[in-house]
Design a protein around this motif. Structure first.
Motif, mmCIF file in Angstrom:
data_model
loop_
_atom_site.group_PDB
_atom_site.id
_atom_site.type_symbol
_atom_site.label_atom_id
_atom_site.label_comp_id
_atom_site.label_asym_id
_atom_site.label_seq_id
_atom_site.Cartn_x
_atom_site.Cartn_y
_atom_site.Cartn_z
ATOM 1 N N LEU A 46 0.829 -1.206 0.000
ATOM 2 C CA LEU A 46 0.000 0.000 0.000
ATOM 3 C C LEU A 46 0.863 1.254 0.000
ATOM 4 N N VAL A 47 1.885 1.277 0.832
ATOM 5 C CA VAL A 47 2.741 2.451 0.947
ATOM 6 C C VAL A 47 3.476 2.737 -0.367
ATOM 7 N N ARG A 48 3.826 1.700 -1.082
ATOM 8 C CA ARG A 48 4.603 1.867 -2.317
ATOM 9 C C ARG A 48 3.743 1.957 -3.573
ATOM 10 N N GLN A 49 2.493 2.312 -3.435
ATOM 11 C CA GLN A 49 1.620 2.455 -4.599
ATOM 12 C C GLN A 49 2.192 3.497 -5.551
ATOM 13 N N LYS A 50 2.125 3.184 -6.821
ATOM 14 C CA LYS A 50 2.647 4.102 -7.835
ATOM 15 C C LYS A 50 1.537 5.044 -8.284
ATOM 16 N N GLY A 51 1.942 6.206 -8.729
ATOM 17 C CA GLY A 51 0.989 7.186 -9.226
ATOM 18 C C GLY A 51 1.213 8.529 -8.561
ATOM 19 N N THR A 52 0.576 9.519 -9.117
ATOM 20 C CA THR A 52 0.699 10.856 -8.549
ATOM 21 C C THR A 52 -0.052 10.905 -7.218
ATOM 22 N N PRO A 53 0.300 11.833 -6.353
ATOM 23 C CA PRO A 53 -0.457 11.969 -5.105
ATOM 24 C C PRO A 53 -1.937 12.241 -5.342
ATOM 25 N N GLU A 54 -2.256 12.965 -6.406
ATOM 26 C CA GLU A 54 -3.654 13.260 -6.716
ATOM 27 C C GLU A 54 -4.410 11.985 -7.093
ATOM 28 N N PHE A 55 -3.767 11.118 -7.887
ATOM 29 C CA PHE A 55 -4.359 9.841 -8.299
ATOM 30 C C PHE A 55 -4.645 8.973 -7.075
ATOM 31 N N LEU A 56 -3.688 8.871 -6.181
ATOM 32 C CA LEU A 56 -3.861 8.064 -4.972
ATOM 33 C C LEU A 56 -4.912 8.676 -4.052
ATOM 34 N N ALA A 57 -4.911 9.991 -3.916
ATOM 35 C CA ALA A 57 -5.868 10.660 -3.027
ATOM 36 C C ALA A 57 -7.294 10.572 -3.564
ATOM 37 N N ARG A 58 -7.455 10.575 -4.897
ATOM 38 C CA ARG A 58 -8.807 10.407 -5.459
ATOM 39 C C ARG A 58 -9.370 9.044 -5.090
ATOM 40 N N GLY A 59 -8.531 8.020 -5.134
ATOM 41 C CA GLY A 59 -8.979 6.690 -4.725
ATOM 42 C C GLY A 59 -9.346 6.653 -3.254
ATOM 43 N N LEU A 60 -8.522 7.269 -2.419
ATOM 44 C CA LEU A 60 -8.813 7.318 -0.988
ATOM 45 C C LEU A 60 -10.128 8.041 -0.719
ATOM 46 N N ALA A 61 -10.328 9.167 -1.377
ATOM 47 C CA ALA A 61 -11.565 9.931 -1.184
ATOM 48 C C ALA A 61 -12.790 9.138 -1.627
ATOM 49 N N ALA A 62 -12.670 8.404 -2.728
ATOM 50 C CA ALA A 62 -13.789 7.572 -3.195
ATOM 51 C C ALA A 62 -14.116 6.495 -2.168
ATOM 52 N N GLY A 63 -13.098 5.900 -1.586
ATOM 53 C CA GLY A 63 -13.320 4.871 -0.571
ATOM 54 C C GLY A 63 -13.936 5.428 0.698
ATOM 55 N N VAL A 64 -13.464 6.579 1.136
ATOM 56 C CA VAL A 64 -14.027 7.211 2.333
ATOM 57 C C VAL A 64 -15.485 7.576 2.093
ATOM 58 N N PHE A 65 -15.776 8.103 0.905
ATOM 59 C CA PHE A 65 -17.154 8.450 0.567
ATOM 60 C C PHE A 65 -18.050 7.214 0.671
ATOM 61 N N ALA A 66 -17.629 6.114 0.068
ATOM 62 C CA ALA A 66 -18.441 4.888 0.090
ATOM 63 C C ALA A 66 -18.514 4.285 1.488
ATOM 64 N N GLY A 67 -17.448 4.419 2.254
ATOM 65 C CA GLY A 67 -17.418 3.830 3.592
ATOM 66 C C GLY A 67 -18.332 4.494 4.585
ATOM 67 N N LEU A 68 -18.807 5.688 4.306
ATOM 68 C CA LEU A 68 -19.675 6.393 5.246
ATOM 69 C C LEU A 68 -21.160 6.137 4.995
ATOM 70 N N PHE A 69 -21.482 5.215 4.116
ATOM 71 C CA PHE A 69 -22.870 4.813 3.895
ATOM 72 C C PHE A 69 -23.098 3.448 4.518
ATOM 73 N N PRO A 70 -24.269 3.195 5.075
ATOM 74 C CA PRO A 70 -24.538 1.904 5.729
ATOM 75 C C PRO A 70 -24.934 0.824 4.720
ATOM 76 N N LEU A 71 -24.105 0.623 3.737
ATOM 77 C CA LEU A 71 -24.362 -0.386 2.703
ATOM 78 C C LEU A 71 -23.407 -1.555 2.928
ATOM 79 N N PHE A 72 -23.655 -2.293 3.988
ATOM 80 C CA PHE A 72 -22.756 -3.358 4.396
ATOM 81 C C PHE A 72 -22.632 -4.413 3.290
ATOM 82 N N GLY A 73 -21.409 -4.759 2.982
ATOM 83 C CA GLY A 73 -21.153 -5.741 1.936
ATOM 84 C C GLY A 73 -21.020 -5.135 0.555
#
Length: 189
Positions: A46-73
């Motif tokens: 995970l730490v050594r993921q390749k890509g620009t910081p913006e590319f990696l941060a967009r993925g993180l933001a998408a995951g955080v967005f999805a993680g805050l909904f109660p859609l278990f599974g």
């Protein structure tokens, strides 16, 4: 033969020779458990993921967005789909969904419900039993679900923006520190 090896290997061998088993500084390595190796491998991957910081941060933001909904599974699938849509890193999206886990889901959804309740001026009562599963969530009244999802949408959007900008800053900082450490380590200092 020792002189033909690169400098960093030569210095490594002399350091090993200084610490013999009769020395007080010698500490035998403890065998690592399978789980420790597993988590260490994926941490460094995970730490050594390749890509620009913006590319990696967009993925993180998408995951955080999805993680805050109660859609278990479905949170991970939604996070990866959003990362693909936003051209972000899919692995970071998976990690971002971990914001919601068995320890944090109760407080997160309570806060989301309270935000939705405040925005919609509702007097609906929050009950954690209603969030035990997706089927239990669908069985409750539409008012409860609507209030919860309004709060989730607001908090997920805010959290995604914050995690994007914080992610860019942390990734850049990590890479700067890591580059400096590697330079010092490989130069033999």
């Amino acid at each position: 033969m020792l002189d033909k090896q690169p400098l960093h290997l030569h210095s490594h061998r002399t350091r090993i020779n200084r610490f013999r088993s009769d020395s007080l500084l010698f500490k035998p390595k403890r065998p690592q458990s399978r789980w420790h190796r597993f988590w260490r491998y994926y941490f460094w991957r995970l730490v050594r993921q390749k890509g620009t910081p913006e590319f990696l941060a967009r993925g993180l933001a998408a995951g955080v967005f999805a993680g805050l909904f109660p859609l278990f599974g479905v949170q991970t699938i939604l996070g990866v789909a959003l990362a693909m849509l936003l051209r972000g890193n899919k692995w970071m999206a998976v990690v971002g969904t971990w914001i919601s886990n068995p320890l944090t889901s109760g407080p997160i959804f309570l806060l989301n419900f309270q935000v939705g309740q405040w925005l919609l001026q509702s007097h609906e009562v929050f009950d954690m039993e209603r969030l035990k599963s997706t089927t239990a969530l669908l069985e409750v009244g539409a008012d409860f679900v609507f209030i919860l999802f309004v709060g989730c949408l607001v908090m997920a959007t805010l959290s995604a923006f914050l995690s994007y900008f914080l992610g860019i800053k942390l990734i850049r900082r990590w890479r700067t520190l890591h580059r400096g450490w590697r330079r010092r380590h490989h130069s033999g200092q």
